[in-house]
Structure formats: C-alpha cells, structure tokens
Design a protein around this motif. Structure first.
Motif, PDB file in Angstrom:
ATOM      1  N   SER A  50       0.816  -1.218   0.000  1.00  0.00           N
ATOM      2  CA  SER A  50       0.000   0.000   0.000  1.00  0.00           C
ATOM      3  C   SER A  50       0.848   1.266   0.000  1.00  0.00           C
ATOM      4  O   SER A  50       0.582   2.197  -0.752  1.00  0.00           O
ATOM      5  CB  SER A  50      -0.922   0.006   1.212  1.00  0.00           C
ATOM      6  OG  SER A  50      -0.153  -0.032   2.401  1.00  0.00           O
ATOM      7  N   LEU A  51       1.868   1.306   0.804  1.00  0.00           N
ATOM      8  CA  LEU A  51       2.638   2.528   0.968  1.00  0.00           C
ATOM      9  C   LEU A  51       3.637   2.756  -0.161  1.00  0.00           C
ATOM     10  O   LEU A  51       3.760   3.865  -0.678  1.00  0.00           O
ATOM     11  CB  LEU A  51       3.372   2.505   2.314  1.00  0.00           C
ATOM     12  CG  LEU A  51       4.140   3.754   2.716  1.00  0.00           C
ATOM     13  CD1 LEU A  51       3.188   4.935   2.820  1.00  0.00           C
ATOM     14  CD2 LEU A  51       4.828   3.531   4.038  1.00  0.00           C
ATOM     15  N   PHE A  52       4.308   1.681  -0.586  1.00  0.00           N
ATOM     16  CA  PHE A  52       5.359   1.830  -1.587  1.00  0.00           C
ATOM     17  C   PHE A  52       4.986   1.210  -2.925  1.00  0.00           C
ATOM     18  O   PHE A  52       5.844   0.860  -3.716  1.00  0.00           O
ATOM     19  CB  PHE A  52       6.677   1.247  -1.078  1.00  0.00           C
ATOM     20  CG  PHE A  52       7.197   1.954   0.134  1.00  0.00           C
ATOM     21  CD1 PHE A  52       7.485   3.305   0.090  1.00  0.00           C
ATOM     22  CD2 PHE A  52       7.378   1.287   1.317  1.00  0.00           C
ATOM     23  CE1 PHE A  52       7.966   3.970   1.204  1.00  0.00           C
ATOM     24  CE2 PHE A  52       7.857   1.930   2.436  1.00  0.00           C
ATOM     25  CZ  PHE A  52       8.154   3.277   2.379  1.00  0.00           C
ATOM     26  N   ASN A  53       3.705   1.058  -3.224  1.00  0.00           N
ATOM     27  CA  ASN A  53       3.195   0.660  -4.539  1.00  0.00           C
ATOM     28  C   ASN A  53       3.725  -0.703  -4.966  1.00  0.00           C
ATOM     29  O   ASN A  53       3.907  -0.961  -6.141  1.00  0.00           O
ATOM     30  CB  ASN A  53       3.546   1.738  -5.581  1.00  0.00           C
ATOM     31  CG  ASN A  53       2.779   1.571  -6.864  1.00  0.00           C
ATOM     32  OD1 ASN A  53       1.740   0.940  -6.885  1.00  0.00           O
ATOM     33  ND2 ASN A  53       3.298   2.143  -7.926  1.00  0.00           N
ATOM     34  N   ASN A  54       3.973  -1.604  -3.989  1.00  0.00           N
ATOM     35  CA  ASN A  54       4.418  -2.973  -4.273  1.00  0.00           C
ATOM     36  C   ASN A  54       5.638  -2.988  -5.198  1.00  0.00           C
ATOM     37  O   ASN A  54       5.675  -3.688  -6.203  1.00  0.00           O
ATOM     38  CB  ASN A  54       3.271  -3.790  -4.862  1.00  0.00           C
ATOM     39  CG  ASN A  54       3.486  -5.269  -4.683  1.00  0.00           C
ATOM     40  OD1 ASN A  54       4.343  -5.682  -3.912  1.00  0.00           O
ATOM     41  ND2 ASN A  54       2.711  -6.054  -5.388  1.00  0.00           N
ATOM     42  N   ILE A  55       6.636  -2.208  -4.877  1.00  0.00           N
ATOM     43  CA  ILE A  55       7.827  -2.046  -5.710  1.00  0.00           C
ATOM     44  C   ILE A  55       8.667  -3.327  -5.707  1.00  0.00           C
ATOM     45  O   ILE A  55       8.642  -4.088  -4.743  1.00  0.00           O
ATOM     46  CB  ILE A  55       8.656  -0.842  -5.222  1.00  0.00           C
ATOM     47  CG1 ILE A  55       9.704  -0.441  -6.238  1.00  0.00           C
ATOM     48  CG2 ILE A  55       9.263  -1.106  -3.881  1.00  0.00           C
ATOM     49  CD1 ILE A  55      10.308   0.914  -5.965  1.00  0.00           C
ATOM     50  N   SER A  56       9.386  -3.563  -6.796  1.00  0.00           N
ATOM     51  CA  SER A  56      10.241  -4.741  -6.903  1.00  0.00           C
ATOM     52  C   SER A  56      11.553  -4.510  -6.141  1.00  0.00           C
ATOM     53  O   SER A  56      11.876  -3.390  -5.737  1.00  0.00           O
ATOM     54  CB  SER A  56      10.538  -5.049  -8.368  1.00  0.00           C
ATOM     55  OG  SER A  56      11.299  -4.007  -8.930  1.00  0.00           O
ATOM     56  N   VAL A  57      12.307  -5.588  -5.983  1.00  0.00           N
ATOM     57  CA  VAL A  57      13.593  -5.509  -5.270  1.00  0.00           C
ATOM     58  C   VAL A  57      14.553  -4.588  -6.020  1.00  0.00           C
ATOM     59  O   VAL A  57      15.251  -3.775  -5.417  1.00  0.00           O
ATOM     60  CB  VAL A  57      14.196  -6.919  -5.076  1.00  0.00           C
ATOM     61  CG1 VAL A  57      15.594  -6.840  -4.493  1.00  0.00           C
ATOM     62  CG2 VAL A  57      13.302  -7.757  -4.196  1.00  0.00           C
ATOM     63  N   ALA A  58      14.573  -4.705  -7.355  1.00  0.00           N
ATOM     64  CA  ALA A  58      15.479  -3.862  -8.141  1.00  0.00           C
ATOM     65  C   ALA A  58      15.109  -2.382  -8.002  1.00  0.00           C
ATOM     66  O   ALA A  58      15.986  -1.522  -7.866  1.00  0.00           O
ATOM     67  CB  ALA A  58      15.435  -4.271  -9.604  1.00  0.00           C
ATOM     68  N   GLY A  59      13.825  -2.073  -8.021  1.00  0.00           N
ATOM     69  CA  GLY A  59      13.394  -0.687  -7.842  1.00  0.00           C
ATOM     70  C   GLY A  59      13.722  -0.166  -6.449  1.00  0.00           C
ATOM     71  O   GLY A  59      14.131   0.985  -6.279  1.00  0.00           O
TER      72      GLY A  59
END
Length: 84
Positions: A50-59
């Motif tokens: 929710s907070l970090f837009n389900n970002i990937s590990v690389a991002g």
C-alpha cells in the motif's frame, strides 16, 4: 585556498536524519514514477503493497542507492554551511 574540515571523529550520527529522510522521500517518489515498478521479484515487506506501490527488489535498491547519494550530498552541503 581550500579549507579542511576540523578533524575529529570519523563518523557521527548528525547526518543520519538527512540520509534516512532522503531515502524515504526517493522511495515514495520512485515507487510511483518508475516506468515498470512491478517487474521482477517483489519486496517481502507487509507495508510495501500500500505505501510503496508494491515495488520490486530492483526498484527498491535503485531508490535506496539514489537516496543515499542525495542524503550524502545534503549532509555535505549542511556541514559546509556550518563551517563558515
């Protein structure tokens, strides 16, 4: 010609809030502006959806790297203004 900073401790906690704040700011902005934030392995954090837009590990690693660079530059900038 060039002034050297006062010698003393090699490391202290004074720059830590700048680096942490810069990392969080870059992570909040980067998670919403990266072109493909969901490509690759996802971060295994419960609040990342929710907070970090389900970002990937690389991002996440890219945002943290840029946040550390930005925080370091902020710390150096404020340290140089305090010396004058």
């Amino acid at each position: 010609m060039f002034e050297l900073p006062p010698s003393g401790e090699l490391w202290n906690w004074q720059g830590t809030p700048f680096i942490v704040g810069a990392c969080l700011l870059v992570l909040l902005i980067g998670s919403r502006t990266i072109k493909h934030p969901h490509t690759g392995a996802k971060m295994p954090l419960p609040f990342s959806k929710s907070l970090f837009n389900n970002i990937s590990v690389a991002g996440f690693l890219a945002c943290m790297s840029f946040g550390h660079i930005l925080g370091f530059l902020l710390t150096l900038g404020f340290a140089n203004t305090a010396l004058r």
